[in-house]
Design an enzyme around this catalytic site. Structure first.
Site, PDB file in Angstrom:
ATOM      1  N   ASP A  67       0.865  -1.169   0.253  1.00  0.00           N
ATOM      2  CA  ASP A  67      -0.082  -0.032  -0.042  1.00  0.00           C
ATOM      3  C   ASP A  67       0.948   1.335  -0.045  1.00  0.00           C
ATOM      4  O   ASP A  67       1.322   1.539   0.828  1.00  0.00           O
ATOM      5  CB  ASP A  67      -0.839  -0.129   1.171  1.00  0.00           C
ATOM      6  CG  ASP A  67      -2.056   1.167   1.237  1.00  0.00           C
ATOM      7  OD1 ASP A  67      -1.878   1.965   0.615  1.00  0.00           O
ATOM      8  OD2 ASP A  67      -2.883   0.968   1.969  1.00  0.00           O
ATOM      9  N   VAL A  68       0.907   1.837  -0.975  1.00  0.00           N
ATOM     10  CA  VAL A  68       1.880   3.030  -1.197  1.00  0.00           C
ATOM     11  C   VAL A  68       1.632   4.192  -0.356  1.00  0.00           C
ATOM     12  O   VAL A  68       2.337   5.166   0.104  1.00  0.00           O
ATOM     13  CB  VAL A  68       1.665   3.503  -2.734  1.00  0.00           C
ATOM     14  CG1 VAL A  68       2.391   2.527  -3.711  1.00  0.00           C
ATOM     15  CG2 VAL A  68       0.683   4.455  -2.989  1.00  0.00           C
ATOM     16  N   ASN A  94       3.360   4.935 -10.332  1.00  0.00           N
ATOM     17  CA  ASN A  94       2.037   5.031 -11.145  1.00  0.00           C
ATOM     18  C   ASN A  94       0.899   4.986 -10.311  1.00  0.00           C
ATOM     19  O   ASN A  94      -0.243   5.727 -10.932  1.00  0.00           O
ATOM     20  CB  ASN A  94       2.087   3.938 -12.100  1.00  0.00           C
ATOM     21  CG  ASN A  94       0.910   3.679 -12.800  1.00  0.00           C
ATOM     22  OD1 ASN A  94       0.129   4.331 -13.666  1.00  0.00           O
ATOM     23  ND2 ASN A  94      -0.139   2.653 -12.372  1.00  0.00           N
ATOM     24  N   TYR A 162      -7.668  15.909  -7.302  1.00  0.00           N
ATOM     25  CA  TYR A 162      -6.862  15.288  -8.370  1.00  0.00           C
ATOM     26  C   TYR A 162      -5.925  16.321  -8.976  1.00  0.00           C
ATOM     27  O   TYR A 162      -4.690  16.044  -9.237  1.00  0.00           O
ATOM     28  CB  TYR A 162      -7.662  14.648  -9.390  1.00  0.00           C
ATOM     29  CG  TYR A 162      -7.064  13.803 -10.525  1.00  0.00           C
ATOM     30  CD1 TYR A 162      -6.358  12.627  -9.974  1.00  0.00           C
ATOM     31  CD2 TYR A 162      -6.677  14.295 -11.525  1.00  0.00           C
ATOM     32  CE1 TYR A 162      -6.043  11.898 -10.754  1.00  0.00           C
ATOM     33  CE2 TYR A 162      -6.111  13.315 -12.514  1.00  0.00           C
ATOM     34  CZ  TYR A 162      -5.381  12.467 -12.357  1.00  0.00           C
ATOM     35  OH  TYR A 162      -4.869  11.431 -13.021  1.00  0.00           O
ATOM     36  N   LYS A 166      -1.882  16.309  -8.643  1.00  0.00           N
ATOM     37  CA  LYS A 166      -0.725  16.289  -9.807  1.00  0.00           C
ATOM     38  C   LYS A 166      -0.176  17.496  -9.971  1.00  0.00           C
ATOM     39  O   LYS A 166       1.040  17.240 -10.520  1.00  0.00           O
ATOM     40  CB  LYS A 166      -1.706  15.915 -11.068  1.00  0.00           C
ATOM     41  CG  LYS A 166      -2.383  14.613 -11.420  1.00  0.00           C
ATOM     42  CD  LYS A 166      -1.690  13.511 -10.900  1.00  0.00           C
ATOM     43  CE  LYS A 166      -2.150  12.055 -11.095  1.00  0.00           C
ATOM     44  NZ  LYS A 166      -1.155  10.814 -10.839  1.00  0.00           N
TER      45      LYS A 166
END
Length: 257
Positions: A67-68, A94, A162, A166
């Site tokens: 789990d990142v 990713n 989001y 980013k």
């Protein structure tokens, strides 16, 4: 006179979010290029299926769920990579999530935190661990490729978490590229627009535009994203693609909004 360190016999790549979509396509491409690909993500089943298919084809893959978002899970992942392989040559950062397209005052704070924890903290934790391993290993150095988005440059309506995430990834990419110079660590970002995957297929039914209308948008084959990442991963460490935009040619981006 000491001889220069030899090149590693096996190049090792780590792909996060490898169980589906862009991550899966990139992992398959790197396998074709001869990397031993470490596949990670939260769901063990698709990782195991992909690893088994690769091994059946004579390729080298290892499935290691993680789990990142979790510091200890990421550390355990990289400890395993270092113990098994002694090095990491490429990280494709990713793994990412999105949130419902709603006005920001209607977005639950929990959904904001989920996006930031995955898309920003997850990218940082994996890059941090990769950076440390790439500094220690011999030969020193490696490459980190972050999955950005066109939203790192131009938002869609109702995309507050989001888009913020980013934009943060873009800042991380530039900082890692700068800090990695003295350790032979290159860092670049691929900004993807409208790659057709299971998660993006809804866009073929209509997407809210900047003027409030709904419109279908052109999509591109996810294999073209994989080819772009393979190009970035295959460069010598003396050369870096800092930013690459890969997009459906006729999607709204240039002039968007």
């Amino acid at each position: 006179m000491a001889s220069a360190p030899s090149e590693p016999s096996t190049r090792v790549a780590l792909v996060t979010g490898a169980g589906s979509g862009i991550g899966r396509a990139v992992a398959q491409g790197l396998l074709q290029d001869g990397f031993h690909v470490v596949l990670t993500g939260r769901r063990p089943e698709p990782l195991a299926e992909l690893a088994a298919a690769a091994q059946a084809a004579g390729q080298q893959a290892s499935a290691i769920p993680a789990d990142v978002r979790d510091e200890h899970s990421v550390q355990a992942l990289f400890d395993t990579i270092e113990q098994r392989f002694g090095r990491l040559d490429v990280l494709f950062n990713n793994a990412g999530v999105n949130a419902p397209a709603v006005p920001m005052d209607e977005l639950p704070v929990e959904r904001w935190k989920d996006v930031i924890d995955t898309n920003v903290t997850g990218v940082f934790l994996c890059a941090r661990a990769a950076f440390g391993l790439m500094k220690r290993q011999n030969p020193q150095g490696g490459r980190i490729i972050n999955n950005g988005s066109i939203s790192a440059h131009a938002p869609r309506p109702f995309s507050c978490p989001y888009t913020a995430s980013k934009h943060a990834v873009l800042g991380l990419t530039k900082t890692i590229a700068l800090d990695g110079r003295e350790h032979n660590i290159a860092c670049g970002q691929i900004d993807i627009g409208n790659a057709l995957t299971e998660l993006s297929s809804r866009m073929t039914q209509g997407v809210r535009q900047a003027n409030g209308s709904m419109a279908t948008e052109p999509m591109m084959d996810v294999l073209h994203v994989a080819e772009a990442v393979r190009y970035m991963a295959g460069l010598p460490l003396s050369t870096n693609v800092l930013n690459m935009t890969v997009m459906a040619s006729q999607m709204p981006f240039v002039g968007r909004g």
